[in-house]
Write an enzyme that holds these catalytic residues in place. Sequence first.
Site, PDB file in Angstrom:
ATOM      1  CB  CYS A  86      44.845  34.945  37.031  1.00 21.24           C
ATOM      2  SG  CYS A  86      46.400  34.065  37.267  1.00 21.24           S
ATOM      3  CB  CYS A 209      51.972  28.824  27.257  1.00 24.49           C
ATOM      4  SG  CYS A 209      52.402  27.071  27.449  1.00 24.49           S
ATOM      5  CE  LYS A 331      49.079  30.859  22.506  1.00 23.90           C
ATOM      6  NZ  LYS A 331      49.749  32.070  22.084  1.00 23.90           N
ATOM      7  CG  HIS A 335      47.140  36.207  31.924  1.00 24.07           C
ATOM      8  ND1 HIS A 335      46.154  36.836  32.651  1.00 24.07           N
ATOM      9  CD2 HIS A 335      47.505  35.110  32.654  1.00 24.07           C
ATOM     10  CE1 HIS A 335      45.928  36.154  33.765  1.00 24.07           C
ATOM     11  NE2 HIS A 335      46.730  35.112  33.801  1.00 24.07           N
TER      12      HIS A 335
END
Length: 410
Positions: A86, A209, A331, A335
């Site tokens: 990431c 998440c 969020k 992502h």
Amino acid sequence: MTEAYLIGAGQSDFGSFPDESYRSLFATAYGAAHDSVPNGIEAAEIDEAYVGTLGVGGRQLGLPGPAVTEHVGLDGVPCTRVENACAASGYAVRQAVTAIKAGMADVVLAGGVEVMTDVSGDAVRFWLGVSGETEWERLSGTTFAGVYAQMASAHMDEHGTTAEHLSHVAVKNHANGAKNPHAQLGFECSLEDAMSAPTVADPLTLYHCCPTTDGAACVLLASEDVVEEFTDDRIRVAGVGAASDAVGLFQRDTYTSVPASREAAQRAYAMAGVAPEDLDFAEVHDCFAIAELMAYEDLGLCEPGEAGEFVASGATAIDGELPVNTSGGLKSKGHPIGATGAGQVVEAFKQLSGAAGGRQLDDPRIGLTHNVGGSGGAAVVHVFEREEGGSSGGPSDRGARGSENGGGAA
């Protein structure tokens, strides 16, 4: 060592785009970055490129960097693919800064791209899992939600953090994302929405998440020798810090902190000559709500154990003393793994150049971005500073600028 400056940045929309490819998404981001350079830029003026991507779903595992840079007309520009989970494009930005500081390049493109929504949920979990410790975490069935749930549980036990504190992160970031036209989940949510949502991995609910996301982001940087050819508004990369750690959570001494984030932040602050209290805003890695709370503590924005009350107080709201994730964060904004770090820098560029629209802060001068790989195996922090009184540059000696290039713009 020469200084590095942000001269342009842009991104695609983040979301689910079944009609797009990794090439077309990157072209959109590159076009937006190209168009954001105040005095214009040509493809021929870019000396080097770094592209972050994990390659979720197995597409173009070899040479994805050259595949996207060639597609936007950067023929002959050396391109390096960066994979650090990431944190891939956060590290791509770091590599771009390094190339400039080393004198190897004057103008560098750093970006990232990921397509995550064209495979099944099981396949996505598999590809995400390869960024965790393989033998003892992924192959035993542990997901990243499960790993961060362990962190959340430990933080609750050690510091008294509550589900309501986690939910404040979601409420704040959705409020910011609702003002971001590029956000995947651009809608507001209430505290009750976040707390009562279905459980993903106890104590984390759905609203704690981040989503899986398609998207791309690009950043253009220039050396101090040529920056005035491209812009009169100088945004300096004041500090860079990076660190690595054990990939597996079980291999570390703490579950309530990400040591790599702490070390990366200390290095970035030292290079920039600033402290946390000097920041006007921060974009932090909030793949899960607990990740944002730990980032507050690891970056020195508050004392260890105080993150829950810090967010609940409104200190990190867009009108608070230190706004965090004005973009909506992972969020709400989304992502797309390989594009996330560069996407954070896009927000920093917009805030410091006054182009953040409805979420624009009042005259920010110093901002920070914080990008984490996996559950903390890697972290990179950048500090950006808007310099006062930038002077206008004379004619370029590197060729005419401002004409069309090969990038598609959004």
